[in-house]
Design a protein around this motif. Structure first.
Motif, PDB file in Angstrom:
ATOM      1  N   ALA A 240      18.893   7.529  22.368  1.00 39.15           N
ATOM      2  CA  ALA A 240      19.810   7.006  21.345  1.00 39.15           C
ATOM      3  C   ALA A 240      19.026   6.377  20.205  1.00 39.15           C
ATOM      4  O   ALA A 240      19.364   6.569  19.026  1.00 39.15           O
ATOM      5  N   LEU A 241      17.984   5.638  20.506  1.00 38.22           N
ATOM      6  CA  LEU A 241      17.159   5.032  19.457  1.00 38.22           C
ATOM      7  C   LEU A 241      16.433   6.102  18.648  1.00 38.22           C
ATOM      8  O   LEU A 241      16.400   6.036  17.423  1.00 38.22           O
ATOM      9  N   ARG A 242      15.897   7.079  19.343  1.00 37.98           N
ATOM     10  CA  ARG A 242      15.173   8.150  18.667  1.00 37.98           C
ATOM     11  C   ARG A 242      16.101   8.943  17.740  1.00 37.98           C
ATOM     12  O   ARG A 242      15.715   9.332  16.648  1.00 37.98           O
ATOM     13  N   GLU A 243      17.340   9.138  18.173  1.00 38.85           N
ATOM     14  CA  GLU A 243      18.313   9.883  17.374  1.00 38.85           C
ATOM     15  C   GLU A 243      19.084   8.993  16.395  1.00 38.85           C
ATOM     16  O   GLU A 243      20.019   9.452  15.756  1.00 38.85           O
ATOM     17  N   LYS A 244      18.672   7.712  16.335  1.00 39.91           N
ATOM     18  CA  LYS A 244      19.278   6.742  15.416  1.00 39.91           C
ATOM     19  C   LYS A 244      20.780   6.596  15.629  1.00 39.91           C
ATOM     20  O   LYS A 244      21.548   6.437  14.690  1.00 39.91           O
ATOM     21  N   ARG A 245      21.182   6.649  16.909  1.00 45.72           N
ATOM     22  CA  ARG A 245      22.585   6.444  17.250  1.00 45.72           C
ATOM     23  C   ARG A 245      22.845   4.960  17.448  1.00 45.72           C
ATOM     24  O   ARG A 245      21.941   4.184  17.747  1.00 45.72           O
TER      25      ARG A 245
ATOM     26  N   LEU B 211      17.411  -3.601  28.680  1.00 47.23           N
ATOM     27  CA  LEU B 211      18.000  -3.074  27.458  1.00 47.23           C
ATOM     28  C   LEU B 211      17.831  -4.047  26.299  1.00 47.23           C
ATOM     29  O   LEU B 211      17.431  -3.664  25.200  1.00 47.23           O
ATOM     30  N   GLU B 212      18.081  -5.312  26.557  1.00 45.92           N
ATOM     31  CA  GLU B 212      17.929  -6.332  25.511  1.00 45.92           C
ATOM     32  C   GLU B 212      16.486  -6.402  25.018  1.00 45.92           C
ATOM     33  O   GLU B 212      16.232  -6.429  23.808  1.00 45.92           O
TER      34      GLU B 212
ATOM     35  N   GLN C 183      11.877  -2.582  19.979  1.00 44.43           N
ATOM     36  CA  GLN C 183      11.907  -1.331  19.219  1.00 44.43           C
ATOM     37  C   GLN C 183      12.543  -1.480  17.839  1.00 44.43           C
ATOM     38  O   GLN C 183      12.101  -0.855  16.890  1.00 44.43           O
ATOM     39  N   LYS C 184      13.618  -2.271  17.746  1.00 44.54           N
ATOM     40  CA  LYS C 184      14.397  -2.318  16.512  1.00 44.54           C
ATOM     41  C   LYS C 184      14.545  -3.723  15.923  1.00 44.54           C
ATOM     42  O   LYS C 184      15.125  -3.872  14.863  1.00 44.54           O
TER      43      LYS C 184
END
Length: 75
Positions: free
Chosen positions: A4-9, A52-53, A59-60
Motif C-alpha cells: 500500500a505504501l509503495r503504491e501510494k494508497r 504498523l504504527e 516510512q512516511k
C-alpha cells in the motif's frame, strides 16, 4: 501494508491535516486498549498495530489518528 505504501494508497487511521504531530487522544485509547487486551488475553492485535504504527512513522512520518486505536478488533 508495504505494498500500500509503495503504491501510494491510503492507509486508514493514519495522517490527518489537523493532527500533524499525532492525535492527543491516542495515548489514552492505547492505554485502555492494552488493558483490555491483557484482560482478554488477546494482545496479538496490539502487537500488529504497534508494528504498523512504527512502520508508518518510519516510512512516511505520518502519525496515527484517534480512529486507529478505536478500530482495533479484540476478538
Amino acid at each position: 501494508m508495504l505494498t500500500a505504501l509503495r503504491e501510494k494508497r491510503l492507509v486508514m487511521g493514519f495522517g490527518h491535516r489537523v493532527y500533524k504531530n499525532g492525535d492527543s487522544r491516542v495515548p489514552t485509547m492505547k492505554k485502555y486498549a492494552r488493558k483490555m487486551a491483557e484482560f482478554t488475553g488477546q494482545s496479538k492485535w496490539l502487537d500488529i498495530a504497534d508494528i504498523l504504527e512504527a512502520t508508518m512513522r518510519e516510512q512516511k512520518n505520518i502519525h496515527q489518528t484517534s480512529i486507529f486505536p478505536a478500530a482495533r478488533p479484540i476478538t
